[in-house]
Motif scaffolding. Structure first.
Motif, mmCIF file in Angstrom:
data_model
loop_
_atom_site.group_PDB
_atom_site.id
_atom_site.type_symbol
_atom_site.label_atom_id
_atom_site.label_comp_id
_atom_site.label_asym_id
_atom_site.label_seq_id
_atom_site.Cartn_x
_atom_site.Cartn_y
_atom_site.Cartn_z
ATOM 1 N N LEU A 142 0.815 -1.207 0.000
ATOM 2 C CA LEU A 142 0.000 0.000 0.000
ATOM 3 C C LEU A 142 0.853 1.263 0.000
ATOM 4 N N LEU B 130 -11.932 -2.951 -6.798
ATOM 5 C CA LEU B 130 -12.345 -2.000 -5.772
ATOM 6 C C LEU B 130 -13.462 -1.118 -6.316
ATOM 7 N N ILE C 13 -9.395 2.622 1.756
ATOM 8 C CA ILE C 13 -8.958 1.949 2.981
ATOM 9 C C ILE C 13 -9.845 2.346 4.156
ATOM 10 N N TRP D 37 -10.764 -2.099 1.439
ATOM 11 C CA TRP D 37 -9.537 -2.890 1.427
ATOM 12 C C TRP D 37 -9.625 -4.099 2.357
#
Length: 211
Positions: free
Chosen positions: A81, A110, A133, A138
């Motif tokens: 990440l 995503l 996130i 995530w």
């Protein structure tokens, strides 16, 4: 007087020998100069990145990323990440600010970044990653090994970037496919932007296709 032997055959341009895509002459026959100035329609680049425990330079976005990684207890994919955030930041600095598609493996696609149809700021792709996130997108890929994204400059050029973990070598790698119309200077500017933000140990140009 004995006849002169024929000159040796030249190697194929762009493959091997003294004239290649990585070492093109500035002077020489006009045809070589024309080939040097022709734009590329496709360029593929491979970059070797640092191993585990990656630390990227400080910024407000990356500081927020570190906070989110700690809050969400994302440990195994943390380096992936960090490198992804730095990659998006480097691409945005070269005007590739619009995310068209992105996905993680394992984990799948995503959700589309919010507001991609409007005018975005230079660091918006990093902000979109933080939002994914923070929003829990995530969570399904907390152990992801690969992040793929396609970004556009809204001028006909696209970059497909893949950040992945290389398990046996305990390091990471970045693959880039550039599509559209690219000059050599534009390719160099993009790799320079990435190199200033990522721990790049080696860069290889593996494929070019002229327009």
């Amino acid at each position: 007087m004995a006849p002169r032997p024929p000159p040796p055959a030249l190697s194929a341009p762009d493959l091997v020998g003294p004239i290649s895509i990585l070492d093109q002459p500035i002077s020489g026959p006009r045809s070589n100069r024309r080939a040097r100035s022709r734009p590329y329609s496709h360029v593929r680049i491979e970059m070797d990145l640092a191993g585990p425990g990656v630390r990227i330079g400080a910024s407000a976005f990356l500081d927020r990323l570190e906070t989110l990684l700690a809050e969400r207890e994302i440990v195994e994919s943390a380096d992936l990440l960090r490198l992804t955030a730095a990659t998006l930041h480097a691409l945005a600095a070269r005007r590739f600010r619009w995310i068209e598609d992105w996905e993680i493996e394992p984990g799948g696609r995503l959700p589309s970044p919010a507001g991609t149809g409007g005018t975005r700021g230079v660091e918006a792709p990093v902000g979109d990653l933080l939002a994914a996130i923070d929003g829990g997108a995530w969570a399904a890929g907390a152990r992801s090994r690969r992040f793929s994204v396609r970004v556009s400059d809204r001028r006909g050029n696209h970059v497909e970037a893949v950040v992945r973990r290389v398990h046996r070598q305990r390091r990471h790698a970045l693959s880039l496919d550039l599509h559209g119309s690219w000059t050599r200077a534009a390719v160099d500017a993009l790799t320079g932007s990435l190199g200033s933000r990522l721990p790049v140990s080696h860069t290889t140009l593996t494929k070019v296709q002229y327009e």
